[in-house]
Design a protein around this motif. Structure first.
Motif, PDB file in Angstrom:
ATOM      1  N   GLY A 254      15.536  -2.200   0.989  1.00  0.00           N
ATOM      2  CA  GLY A 254      16.780  -1.873   1.659  1.00  0.00           C
ATOM      3  C   GLY A 254      16.903  -2.417   3.066  1.00  0.00           C
ATOM      4  N   TYR A 255      15.993  -3.301   3.475  1.00  0.00           N
ATOM      5  CA  TYR A 255      16.059  -3.893   4.808  1.00  0.00           C
ATOM      6  C   TYR A 255      16.948  -5.138   4.798  1.00  0.00           C
ATOM      7  N   PHE A 256      17.343  -5.573   5.982  1.00  0.00           N
ATOM      8  CA  PHE A 256      18.224  -6.730   6.111  1.00  0.00           C
ATOM      9  C   PHE A 256      17.624  -7.949   5.415  1.00  0.00           C
ATOM     10  N   GLU A 257      16.332  -8.174   5.613  1.00  0.00           N
ATOM     11  CA  GLU A 257      15.696  -9.342   5.003  1.00  0.00           C
ATOM     12  C   GLU A 257      15.773  -9.313   3.477  1.00  0.00           C
ATOM     13  N   ASP A 258      15.751  -8.114   2.896  1.00  0.00           N
ATOM     14  CA  ASP A 258      15.832  -7.993   1.439  1.00  0.00           C
ATOM     15  C   ASP A 258      17.198  -8.435   0.921  1.00  0.00           C
ATOM     16  N   PHE A 259      18.246  -8.127   1.661  1.00  0.00           N
ATOM     17  CA  PHE A 259      19.576  -8.551   1.247  1.00  0.00           C
ATOM     18  C   PHE A 259      19.746 -10.059   1.416  1.00  0.00           C
ATOM     19  N   VAL A 260      19.191 -10.609   2.503  1.00  0.00           N
ATOM     20  CA  VAL A 260      19.248 -12.052   2.707  1.00  0.00           C
ATOM     21  C   VAL A 260      18.528 -12.773   1.569  1.00  0.00           C
ATOM     22  N   ALA A 261      17.333 -12.300   1.228  1.00  0.00           N
ATOM     23  CA  ALA A 261      16.557 -12.943   0.163  1.00  0.00           C
ATOM     24  C   ALA A 261      17.276 -12.869  -1.179  1.00  0.00           C
ATOM     25  N   ALA A 262      17.892 -11.752  -1.472  1.00  0.00           N
ATOM     26  CA  ALA A 262      18.599 -11.602  -2.739  1.00  0.00           C
ATOM     27  C   ALA A 262      19.790 -12.560  -2.811  1.00  0.00           C
ATOM     28  N   LEU A 263      20.529 -12.697  -1.703  1.00  0.00           N
ATOM     29  CA  LEU A 263      21.658 -13.627  -1.684  1.00  0.00           C
ATOM     30  C   LEU A 263      21.183 -15.064  -1.847  1.00  0.00           C
ATOM     31  N   GLU A 264      20.074 -15.406  -1.241  1.00  0.00           N
ATOM     32  CA  GLU A 264      19.530 -16.761  -1.375  1.00  0.00           C
ATOM     33  C   GLU A 264      19.083 -17.024  -2.811  1.00  0.00           C
ATOM     34  N   THR A 265      18.505 -16.022  -3.448  1.00  0.00           N
ATOM     35  CA  THR A 265      18.099 -16.167  -4.852  1.00  0.00           C
ATOM     36  C   THR A 265      19.310 -16.402  -5.741  1.00  0.00           C
ATOM     37  N   ALA A 266      20.367 -15.633  -5.502  1.00  0.00           N
ATOM     38  CA  ALA A 266      21.575 -15.789  -6.303  1.00  0.00           C
ATOM     39  C   ALA A 266      22.224 -17.154  -6.068  1.00  0.00           C
ATOM     40  N   GLU A 267      22.263 -17.578  -4.806  1.00  0.00           N
ATOM     41  CA  GLU A 267      22.884 -18.851  -4.479  1.00  0.00           C
ATOM     42  C   GLU A 267      22.105 -20.026  -5.042  1.00  0.00           C
ATOM     43  N   GLY A 268      20.763 -19.888  -5.072  1.00  0.00           N
ATOM     44  CA  GLY A 268      19.916 -20.976  -5.551  1.00  0.00           C
ATOM     45  C   GLY A 268      19.702 -20.987  -7.050  1.00  0.00           C
ATOM     46  N   SER A 269      20.286 -20.044  -7.735  1.00  0.00           N
ATOM     47  CA  SER A 269      20.117 -19.966  -9.179  1.00  0.00           C
ATOM     48  C   SER A 269      20.840 -21.108  -9.863  1.00  0.00           C
ATOM     49  N   ASP A 270      20.276 -21.561 -10.970  1.00  0.00           N
ATOM     50  CA  ASP A 270      20.912 -22.615 -11.751  1.00  0.00           C
ATOM     51  C   ASP A 270      22.151 -22.114 -12.483  1.00  0.00           C
TER      52      ASP A 270
ATOM     53  N   HIS B  12      25.136   7.638  -1.883  1.00  0.00           N
ATOM     54  CA  HIS B  12      24.255   7.069  -2.905  1.00  0.00           C
ATOM     55  C   HIS B  12      23.797   5.670  -2.488  1.00  0.00           C
ATOM     56  N   ALA B  13      24.741   4.848  -2.000  1.00  0.00           N
ATOM     57  CA  ALA B  13      24.405   3.479  -1.610  1.00  0.00           C
ATOM     58  C   ALA B  13      23.455   3.458  -0.415  1.00  0.00           C
ATOM     59  N   ARG B  14      23.742   4.281   0.578  1.00  0.00           N
ATOM     60  CA  ARG B  14      22.896   4.282   1.786  1.00  0.00           C
ATOM     61  C   ARG B  14      21.486   4.749   1.501  1.00  0.00           C
ATOM     62  N   SER B  15      21.301   5.538   0.438  1.00  0.00           N
ATOM     63  CA  SER B  15      19.947   5.994   0.110  1.00  0.00           C
ATOM     64  C   SER B  15      19.057   4.843  -0.330  1.00  0.00           C
ATOM     65  N   ASP B  16      19.660   3.694  -0.652  1.00  0.00           N
ATOM     66  CA  ASP B  16      18.899   2.517  -1.068  1.00  0.00           C
ATOM     67  C   ASP B  16      18.934   1.411  -0.027  1.00  0.00           C
ATOM     68  N   GLU B  17      19.244   1.767   1.223  1.00  0.00           N
ATOM     69  CA  GLU B  17      19.259   0.777   2.297  1.00  0.00           C
ATOM     70  C   GLU B  17      18.842   1.432   3.606  1.00  0.00           C
ATOM     71  N   GLN B  18      18.486   0.603   4.560  1.00  0.00           N
ATOM     72  CA  GLN B  18      18.096   1.085   5.886  1.00  0.00           C
ATOM     73  C   GLN B  18      19.277   0.890   6.848  1.00  0.00           C
ATOM     74  N   THR B  19      20.262   1.780   6.744  1.00  0.00           N
ATOM     75  CA  THR B  19      21.467   1.649   7.562  1.00  0.00           C
ATOM     76  C   THR B  19      21.137   1.883   9.036  1.00  0.00           C
TER      77      THR B  19
END
Length: 385
Positions: A230-246, A308-315
């Motif tokens: 739920g940290y900022f870096e986790d969201f960045v990494a997930a977006l990069e994975t999605a963007e780099g997907s074939d 519910h959403a905030r419980s899975d992130e570090q707001t």
């Protein structure tokens, strides 16, 4: 003469007989609590109505809403506990200090709900559909318990509804301010349908028929990526994975928790924010409505889903909300769940300890029907600085 016999002589007077002097006796007093008599009275008297009709609003009008509300720690914690918002910075002094607060502050969800609740009597108590809210902003000044909230609304626009001639459409810009300093604490723009005194003639609208639409089915992403944490870096990494997907991919996931609506969330929380709309507290009126019962205040539904959403992130801090809509009612016994899509992440925030993430949140019920949607911008704590 005893009190009982005296009382009997008062009530047994025959109004059709004289009193021996040739004069007609006084008529019996009306028993207002007699069911038949009272039913007749209800039919004959006028009802002193509450709230305003569409015709009462004109562009540019400024309404100051009374009585205002003093934001309390009890109100804040009651709201947060019932909507499962358990960010420690809003509960504990040590966590608040780490976030840069002098003490646990008022949460933006409670502040937003209180700001809107105060306006209901003047703006939307007549009923009508809540069409949406956008540009929800918090200028950044921390709000603490004991702050007296003053609220005012400006009529931005009025319009005729082409599909519902018994309603008009009104948009207001609402500001919640600190009554002592005048500082703006919360602001937003919302749009409602409002009943008219008299329906107007319309052409019925020009909606496109379903048969004219292309029906290729939903074009969902082929892959859904879930952040590892739920940290900022986790969201960045997930977006990069999605963007780099074939293949077509998106960062989207659902949250496990649900919250079933009960008497506290449906009735108590809105009334605590001075939300007087009959939809939330008058079962007699709502029996013949589509819900068949009183319904949950939209901001309770929203805040529960966000909890519910905030419980899975570090707001770290809430920045604002846009494009909020309420799609169907939520009533006692319904369960609110949440789904999140991550739209973007930027390494730019009010502190080096966080980055800014933009989300789309969708609340849904036990039948998987969307009940709320909106975009949210929040600062999310970084794992390392």
């Amino acid at each position: 003469m005893t009190r009982e016999s005296q009382r009997g002589s008062d009530t047994d007077t025959d109004t059709d007989a004289d009193n021996g002097s040739g004069e007609q006796p006084e008529p019996r007093p009306v028993d207002w609590t007699d069911p038949d008599t009272f039913a007749q009275a209800l039919e004959q008297v006028e009802t002193k109505e509450k709230g305003n009709y569409f015709e009462d609003f004109a562009e540019g009008d400024l309404l100051e809403h009374d009585p205002g509300l003093t934001l309390t720690r009890w109100g804040n914690e009651s709201w947060l506990s019932q909507t499962l918002n358990h960010d420690p910075a809003y509960w504990r002094a040590d966590a608040a200090a780490e976030r840069g607060f002098d003490e646990p502050p008022i949460h933006p969800d409670y502040l937003t709900a209180a700001t809107l609740g105060i306006t209901v009597e003047d703006l939307s108590e007549k009923g009508g559909y809540f069409l949406g809210r956008t540009d929800v902003r918090f200028p950044g000044t921390p709000v603490y318990a004991g702050t007296e909230l003053h609220v005012e609304s400006e009529v931005v626009s009025t319009a005729t509804s082409s599909s519902r001639p018994e309603f008009g459409i009104v948009t207001w810009r609402t500001r919640g301010t600190d009554a002592e300093t005048g500082d703006v604490l919360c602001s937003y723009e919302r749009t409602n349908m409002i009943p008219r005194r008299e329906p107007v003639a319309t052409d019925g609208g020009t909606a496109t028929a379903e048969s004219d639409k292309e029906d290729d089915g939903p074009r969902l992403p082929e892959t859904f990526v879930t952040p590892d944490g739920g940290y900022f870096e986790d969201f960045v990494a997930a977006l990069e994975t999605a963007e780099g997907s074939d293949e077509n991919a998106a960062v989207a996931y659902r949250h496990e928790r649900g919250r079933t609506q009960d008497d506290v969330t449906v009735a108590s929380l809105p009334l605590a924010t001075l939300n007087t709309a009959k939809q939330h507290h008058n079962i007699d009126v709502m029996t013949d409505s589509p819900s068949g019962d009183i319904v949950t205040y939209g901001d309770v539904t929203r805040s529960t889903a966000l909890g519910h959403a905030r419980s899975d992130e570090q707001t770290w801090r809430e920045v604002g909300f846009d494009d909020e809509q309420f799609h169907t009612f939520v009533a006692t016994g319904d369960t609110v769940y949440a789904f999140t899509r991550v739209l973007s992440a930027e390494d730019d925030a009010s502190t080096d300890a966080a980055g800014t993430v933009r989300f789309e949140h969708i609340a849904f019920n036990q039948d998987d029907e969307p009940v709320y949607s909106g975009t949210r911008t929040a600062e999310i704590q970084k794992r390392t600085v």
